[in-house]
Design an enzyme around this catalytic site. Sequence first.
Site, short mmCIF file in Angstrom:
data_model
loop_
_atom_site.label_atom_id
_atom_site.label_comp_id
_atom_site.label_asym_id
_atom_site.label_seq_id
_atom_site.Cartn_x
_atom_site.Cartn_y
_atom_site.Cartn_z
NE ARG A 208 -1.57 6.09 -1.27
CZ ARG A 208 -1.77 5.13 -0.39
NH1 ARG A 208 -1.49 5.35 0.89
NH2 ARG A 208 -2.28 3.96 -0.76
CD GLN B 180 -1.23 1.77 -3.75
OE1 GLN B 180 -2.06 2.17 -2.96
NE2 GLN B 180 0.04 1.58 -3.42
CB SER C 290 -0.96 -0.04 1.19
OG SER C 290 -1.87 1.02 1.15
#
Length: 299
Positions: free
Chosen positions: A113, A242, A88
Amino acid sequence: MLKAFLFPGQGSQYSGMASEFSKYASWEYYAQKAIEVLGFDITEIMDGDEEILKITENAQPAIFLASYVAYVETTKKGLEPDYVAGHSLGEYTALAAAGVYDFETGIYLVRKRGEYISQTMKPGEGSMAAVMGVPIELLEEFVKQYDGLYIANYNSAEQNVVSGKADSIKSFVANLTEKGYRAIELKVSGPFHTPFLDEAREKMAKEVENIKFKTPKYPIIMNSIAKELTDPDKIKHYLLEQISGPVYWKQSIDRMLELGVDEFIEVGPKNVLSSMLKKAKINTKHFSSLITTEEVYEK
């Protein structure tokens, strides 16, 4: 003998990280770089309150910084990976280690992010749960019975993670527990790796749009496809995928084994990834075991 460096994701943070990693010679340089890029002292948060540290936009740059320092210290031992992969968030660290972008770009991206993930769904509306000992085919059937629930992380034969709406997670955990299975709700701030984060992915697409990704020094096994890539444009595409799609971690490990990797080194705080591999009887080490006490304190 082929080596792979593995970089951990969110959940590997802990209060006291800065103090512990400050023993490494490269810490001061990269910690200062992080402060300059972020505009605040991330090291204070790393040594502060656990609840503040675990907030996504804090945890992600904290883990990135510690993991990158771990990478630098490991390479000082003359160790170089043949492949890299990150779980991740750890995929961003893997790309920095492979030279796809520099440290400053990486820590900027993981902070953004984290911010965008936090903005997408209010705290408490989404959650995640780890599930142990449930065959993946059966888990996929269980998940279909709940609204807004997805398999987020295919971690190992023994452990996987589901993600989605908080009320669905709570019902899911309660029902599996009643059936005699082991399921634990995780202390996270959102439904990572689900379509609920499509908006965060779109915002991150704008962030990386004008960043030039370079060809990596080492092939990277990407979470979204569990295959090795060296093409910068494809890497950028799957890095974005992802955010709102599943992490195929077990499949990534299997792919590296197929490629001939026979030693995995976890490079970062804690030992979440190496512990999973040890349970699967796969040859693995933690970077800290490769660095002697004498070397740590050589400044």
